[in-house]
Design an enzyme around this catalytic site. Sequence first.
Site, short mmCIF file in Angstrom:
data_model
loop_
_atom_site.label_atom_id
_atom_site.label_comp_id
_atom_site.label_asym_id
_atom_site.label_seq_id
_atom_site.Cartn_x
_atom_site.Cartn_y
_atom_site.Cartn_z
CE1 TYR A 146 -2.99 -3.01 0.13
CE2 TYR A 146 -3.72 -2.36 2.30
CZ TYR A 146 -3.81 -3.20 1.22
OH TYR A 146 -4.71 -4.24 1.23
CE LYS A 195 1.23 -17.96 -2.05
NZ LYS A 195 0.38 -19.14 -1.86
CG ASP A 227 -2.13 -20.23 0.25
OD1 ASP A 227 -1.31 -20.05 1.16
OD2 ASP A 227 -1.88 -20.93 -0.75
CG ASP A 251 -6.84 -4.31 4.14
OD1 ASP A 251 -7.79 -4.18 4.94
OD2 ASP A 251 -6.78 -3.70 3.05
#
Length: 366
Positions: A146, A195, A227, A251
């Site tokens: 972001y 990840k 995930d 988020d």
Amino acid sequence: MNCNIGVIRGDGIGPEIVAEAIKVLDKIGEKYSHTFNYDEILMGGCSIDATGEPLTEGAIEQAKKADAVLLGSIGGDPKTSPWYKLPADKRPEAGLLGIRKALNLFANLRPAYLYPQLKEACPLRDDIIGDGFDMMIMRELTGGLYFGKRETKEVNGKTEAYDTLSYNEDEIRRIAIRSFDIAMKRSKKVTSVDKANVLDSSRLWRKVVEEVAVDYPEITLEHMLVDNAAMQLVKDPKQFDVILTENMFGDILSDEASMVTGSIGMLSSASLNETKFGLYEPSGGSAPDIAGKGIANPIATILSAAMMLRFTFDMDKEADAIENAINKVLDDGYRTIDIMPAPGKDTTGITRVGTKEMGDLICDRI
Ligand code: NAD
């Protein structure tokens, strides 16, 4: 103790829910002999109306002078509000990103706690809920995707866009330390979500978190791919204590964790920097659909004020008093509209109340 609190009432239901949190803080002040001084700060849509900017330099200075800031919510209905005809950096939400950056609020804490009284609102099956769950999502708030370099450009006649996910080791270390410190006061387990099977930034994340863990031998650290974490949150939320993760993953996962607790109106949050300063706010937005009706749930904001007492002012017993009072109000069957039993469910012993009554009922039990 003398406490200086910046107050951003904001837009929509913001002023209604903040008024109740201030009522509760004043009750705590009376009972435990503290003085809470409030400095009103403009941010969001109301600041655009008054100054043309969602966040002025003056507002940032006011916030910096405060020991902590209590925020209601900002923004309007994006479909109808004139604020959303402005360029993105002049809209209400730019104020929120701006204040986080200006105050270096890198650690976002969102508790996801299932109140046993509100079990009915949890969308998960009884056998999954068990005795309930109580987790803290720690989201890195000022780095990552972001805030990275981004661009939209024409390449060979086609429009192309990219965003950059970048972290340095210091940014990872400081949020990891905060997370381990908080886990020490809870069930002493940290699940770091990344990840790392794909992303370089995640591999660095994992390495730095492991380095920090060496200083916390009592903490159980596990790593989980994002995930899998998204699945585990609905499959077995009880396994989590502190979830530590980067900005974008946090988020998404913090909203998912919120939903499994049932109501947005019950969810508090805190954004902290390296000092005792914090910005405390409910997780929900300005709820323009119910603004001005006196029906919004003020509990998330009141719980955010309790987090302020705990994290900024080290007032654990005062924070406990607020949380216990909320539990008693729920035990006594009082509910705002968002936490009423679903249509068709048993409402014996349940009384629907508005925003102000909920604030009064909590004060009565402090
Ligand atoms: P929202 O959280 O405002 O509302 C979603 C739903 O939850 C609505 O039905 C609303 O009535 C309900 N709700 C939210 N808080 C409630 C409460 N305390 N009591 C009872 N019901 C409650 O999300 P949205 O509709 O997507 O966004 C509305 C505006 O809020 C937008 O302008 C958005 O940008 C802004 N927003 C601000 C913040 C913030 O200030 N930190 C956070 C999220 C959204």
